[in-house]
Each structure stands twice: as C-alpha cells, then as structure tokens.
Design a protein around this motif. Structure first.
Motif, mmCIF file in Angstrom:
data_model
loop_
_atom_site.group_PDB
_atom_site.id
_atom_site.type_symbol
_atom_site.label_atom_id
_atom_site.label_comp_id
_atom_site.label_asym_id
_atom_site.label_seq_id
_atom_site.Cartn_x
_atom_site.Cartn_y
_atom_site.Cartn_z
ATOM 1 N N GLY A 92 51.054 41.039 37.563
ATOM 2 C CA GLY A 92 51.166 41.106 39.022
ATOM 3 C C GLY A 92 50.834 39.788 39.691
ATOM 4 N N ARG A 93 50.754 39.814 41.006
ATOM 5 C CA ARG A 93 50.358 38.601 41.753
ATOM 6 C C ARG A 93 49.487 39.008 42.928
ATOM 7 N N GLU A 94 48.527 39.840 42.605
ATOM 8 C CA GLU A 94 47.538 40.288 43.593
ATOM 9 C C GLU A 94 46.155 39.837 43.138
ATOM 10 N N PRO A 95 45.274 39.512 44.093
ATOM 11 C CA PRO A 95 43.901 39.198 43.705
ATOM 12 C C PRO A 95 43.295 40.398 42.973
ATOM 13 N N SER A 96 42.405 40.135 42.037
ATOM 14 C CA SER A 96 41.853 41.257 41.266
ATOM 15 C C SER A 96 40.572 41.792 41.894
ATOM 16 N N GLY A 97 39.788 40.909 42.523
ATOM 17 C CA GLY A 97 38.502 41.353 43.062
ATOM 18 C C GLY A 97 37.519 41.753 41.973
ATOM 19 N N THR A 98 37.857 41.414 40.737
ATOM 20 C CA THR A 98 36.931 41.706 39.635
ATOM 21 C C THR A 98 36.726 40.420 38.826
ATOM 22 N N ALA A 99 35.810 40.473 37.869
ATOM 23 C CA ALA A 99 35.518 39.281 37.054
ATOM 24 C C ALA A 99 36.744 38.867 36.249
ATOM 25 N N PHE A 100 36.762 37.592 35.827
ATOM 26 C CA PHE A 100 37.941 37.038 35.148
ATOM 27 C C PHE A 100 38.269 37.739 33.839
ATOM 28 N N ASN A 101 37.235 38.375 33.232
ATOM 29 C CA ASN A 101 37.497 39.005 31.940
ATOM 30 C C ASN A 101 37.319 40.525 32.016
ATOM 31 N N GLN A 249 55.411 29.908 44.440
ATOM 32 C CA GLN A 249 54.757 31.106 43.897
ATOM 33 C C GLN A 249 53.429 30.724 43.217
ATOM 34 N N ILE A 250 53.464 29.641 42.454
ATOM 35 C CA ILE A 250 52.251 29.227 41.730
ATOM 36 C C ILE A 250 51.144 28.866 42.729
ATOM 37 N N ASN A 251 51.502 28.107 43.762
ATOM 38 C CA ASN A 251 50.487 27.740 44.758
ATOM 39 C C ASN A 251 49.944 28.976 45.479
ATOM 40 N N ALA A 252 50.835 29.925 45.777
ATOM 41 C CA ALA A 252 50.382 31.140 46.475
ATOM 42 C C ALA A 252 49.420 31.933 45.593
ATOM 43 N N VAL A 253 49.750 32.014 44.309
ATOM 44 C CA VAL A 253 48.877 32.760 43.394
ATOM 45 C C VAL A 253 47.539 32.017 43.230
ATOM 46 N N MET A 254 47.598 30.683 43.173
ATOM 47 C CA MET A 254 46.343 29.918 43.066
ATOM 48 C C MET A 254 45.463 30.143 44.295
ATOM 49 N N MET A 255 46.090 30.155 45.450
ATOM 50 C CA MET A 255 45.302 30.324 46.682
ATOM 51 C C MET A 255 44.577 31.667 46.696
ATOM 52 N N GLN A 256 45.276 32.700 46.192
ATOM 53 C CA GLN A 256 44.691 34.050 46.277
ATOM 54 C C GLN A 256 43.852 34.445 45.075
ATOM 55 N N CYS A 257 44.140 33.830 43.924
ATOM 56 C CA CYS A 257 43.552 34.361 42.682
ATOM 57 C C CYS A 257 42.925 33.280 41.803
ATOM 58 N N GLY A 258 42.809 32.057 42.281
ATOM 59 C CA GLY A 258 42.450 30.944 41.397
ATOM 60 C C GLY A 258 40.993 30.837 41.004
ATOM 61 N N HIS A 259 40.133 31.632 41.646
ATOM 62 C CA HIS A 259 38.698 31.412 41.406
ATOM 63 C C HIS A 259 37.964 32.723 41.200
ATOM 64 N N TYR A 260 38.545 33.568 40.317
ATOM 65 C CA TYR A 260 37.869 34.811 39.954
ATOM 66 C C TYR A 260 37.623 35.633 41.226
ATOM 67 N N ASN A 262 35.619 34.939 43.530
ATOM 68 C CA ASN A 262 35.239 34.179 44.735
ATOM 69 C C ASN A 262 36.434 33.350 45.246
ATOM 70 N N SER A 263 37.629 33.906 45.045
ATOM 71 C CA SER A 263 38.838 33.211 45.504
ATOM 72 C C SER A 263 38.922 33.172 47.031
ATOM 73 N N GLY A 264 38.522 34.257 47.665
ATOM 74 C CA GLY A 264 38.550 34.288 49.139
ATOM 75 C C GLY A 264 37.588 33.263 49.719
ATOM 76 N N GLU A 265 36.415 33.209 49.117
ATOM 77 C CA GLU A 265 35.390 32.256 49.554
ATOM 78 C C GLU A 265 35.925 30.815 49.432
ATOM 79 N N PHE A 266 36.587 30.531 48.323
ATOM 80 C CA PHE A 266 37.123 29.185 48.085
ATOM 81 C C PHE A 266 38.212 28.861 49.113
ATOM 82 N N ALA A 267 39.068 29.841 49.406
ATOM 83 C CA ALA A 267 40.141 29.620 50.384
ATOM 84 C C ALA A 267 39.546 29.297 51.755
ATOM 85 N N VAL A 268 38.492 30.000 52.097
ATOM 86 C CA VAL A 268 37.859 29.752 53.400
ATOM 87 C C VAL A 268 37.193 28.376 53.418
ATOM 88 N N ARG A 269 36.482 28.049 52.333
ATOM 89 C CA ARG A 269 35.709 26.796 52.347
ATOM 90 C C ARG A 269 36.568 25.558 52.125
#
Ligand code: GLU
Length: 326
Positions: A92-101, A249-260, A262-269
C-alpha cells in the motif's frame, strides 16, 4: 526559483550541526543489529547537493555509515521501474502508524503491508526486483539463487546515482542482520503465507539484508537522492532514473511514511520528503532545489536520528526549503 548563494547554504549546514550537537547523547544507538551497536554515538555530519551541482559538507559528511532503511527508497525506485503500478497491488501507500517492524497490521490486512518504507513493505518491494530463474546460488558467499543478481543491481544502481564506485555493501553488517533477523523472517513468512511473495523467503531476505547493509557517506547519499529532487532525472548527468510519476509517488510516500511512526512529526518539523534509517542517517529531498543527508547514530524512540532530525529541521528552515513554503 531564486538560487541561494552557496556560502549561505554552507553557513546553514554548519549552523544546523551546531544546533544539533547538544543532543548527540539524547538518542540511543540501535542495538538489535549487533554490528550497529558498536558505532560511536558522537558522529554528526551533513551534506547537501543542489540541482546545479553545488555541494556543501559539514562535520562527518564523508564518513561511511550503514544506510539501513534509506535503501528502501532506492529499491522502491527499482521496483517501480521494473513492474510499474502493479507494485501497488502488493504493497500500500498509507502511513502505518505502527513501528517499522510491526507484525500486527499484516495479519488484519491480509499480508499486504501498508507502505514500501516499513520492513514488511520493503521486503515485498524487494521481492519484485528479483528476476525469476536467476543463477542457482548458495555457493558464492552464502548468497542464495536469484538473490545475487538483485544485490548486484542494487549496489550498481547506488554507485550510478551517487556517481561513486566506492559505494559498497558491508558484508559483516549483512551477516549480522541475517543472524539477528527473526523479526524480518516472521514478517516475510507471514506475507508468504498470504501469497504476497513471489520468491522463497530466504532469497528475498538475502537481498533485503544486503540492501540494508549498504555503506555510504552523507555526501554520497545526498548525491544519490538528487534525481528525486528533479522529477526523476539526474540533473548532473541528464540521465532519466525514473519517470515523473514514479518520482512524485516516491516523494509522496516518503513524506507520509519515511520515518516510522514519527513521520507526521518529521513532516511538521522539516517539511521535506525524507527517509530515516536505524544506522542514524536521514535523506531528505527538496524538490526543485536539492537533496540533503544527515547522519548521527543516536536514535529517538521511533528509530529516527535524534540529532539528525534536529539538524534537518534547522537546515530546512534556514533555507526555507520546506515544500509548504510559498
Ligand atoms: N535492517 C533494518 C531492519 O530490517 C532496517 C530498519 C531501519 O533502518 O528502519 O530492521
């Protein structure tokens, strides 16, 4: 776009590291992969490359480190190049909101991982870049049949986009990951049970463990990410690396899902598409402007570099690089 003087970018890089340095001991070096646990937590580096080829470096910008999950951005590129939109049926291409593993979502969502930047999603993505019917293997350094070609392709892709043949896989780290890989094996077997892997679990994991063990410097990584800041074309060679659509698509997925989780936090900061790795690296893309990579091994609880994120936040703000700036 107004071009910033290179001296301004250099000052921003140095200032960003000064801001981040006090936090070096706030983070924890990843210990679940034994080969990563001995890395000195005091490293801190930043490199940025602009679309017109200007480079700035500060701190430990040319010391190689384990890029770990940042490799997922590049295997996503290779998979999209190879199978196109069909990839999204597997992952998929949705944020997981869970840990990377995390394994929890995989069960409730029938073995289709949320996105290609968490471990399960990256394993499913890597499966897609392996050619079926590859040379039978196992003899050469323990790499399994079909995996060797994919590992070589990934390494050579990184050498091409980094414009540096010195980029290589750290085989000790790959072996260490394989030895400590129960969690990733569980994820892979779980997906296999749902029919979401087309190659044997150990073949796919062989490639996955090797891609995570790529060793690069901040400078090589920033250089390698430049095509993502330029709609898929390497601005320095003029070579198309991926299509405009795939790049977006890759940039959009990185923005939403790139940091486990805390992806939302990273996007804001930071306000940039990015990807963290548990080796302490972060790659961030400023579309139309350039790419920046930071490295500091101490991680926050989610697995993102503590000081690295602080440095990027400062760097992006100083240059007004956030994609949300007007
Ligand atoms: N090789 C690591 C793993 O599979 C990558 C994790 C990461 O960098 O997020 O757990």
């Amino acid at each position: 776009m107004t071009r910033l003087p290179i001296s301004h970018i250099q000052e921003a890089a140095e200032a960003a590291l000064n801001v981040a340095r006090p936090y070096l001991r706030e983070g924890r070096v990843a210990s679940y992969i034994p080969a990563l646990s001995s890395v000195n937590p005091d490293h801190l580096g930043l490199a940025a490359v602009t679309l017109d080829g200007h480079t700035v470096t500060a701190g430990d910008a040319v010391t190689p480190f384990s890029i770990q999950s940042i490799s997922k951005v590049f295997t996503l590129t290779l998979a999209l190049n190879k199978v196109g939109e069909k990839l999204w049926a597997r992952v998929g291409r949705e944020p997981s909101g869970t840990a990377f593993n995390s394994i929890v979502q995989l069960e409730s969502e029938a073995g289709r991982p949320r996105n290609p930047l968490i471990n399960a999603g990256a394993i499913a993505t890597t499966d897609q870049i392996i050619n079926s019917g590859g040379a039978s293997g196992g003899a050469s350094g323990g790499v399994l049949g079909g995996a060797r070609e994919a590992i070589d392709d990934i390494e050579s892709f990184l050498q091409t986009v980094a414009m540096d043949t010195a980029v290589e896989i750290d085989l000790d780290v790959a072996a260490s990951e394989a030895a400590a890989g129960s969690r990733n094996r569980s994820l892979a077997h779980f997906m296999a049970a749902f029919g979401n892997l087309t190659h044997p679990v150990e073949t796919v994991l062989d490639v996955y463990f090797h891609q995570c063990a790529l060793k690069m410097t901040c400078l090589q990584l920033a250089r390698a990410g430049l095509y993502l800041a330029n709609e898929g074309v390497d601005p320095l060679t003029g070579k198309r690396i991926t299509s405009v659509d795939h790049c977006r698509q890759i940039n959009a997925v990185m923005m939403q899902c790139g940091h486990y989780d805390n992806s939302g936090e990273f996007a804001v900061r930071v306000g940039l598409p990015g990807k963290s790795g548990v080796g302490g690296g972060i790659l961030a893309i400023a579309p139309g402007k350039g790419a920046v990579a930071v490295w500091s091994p101490g991680l926050n609880e989610a697995g993102t570099s503590f000081s690295g994120a602080a440095a990027l936040e400062h760097f992006s703000a100083a240059l007004d690089w956030s994609v949300f700036s007007v």
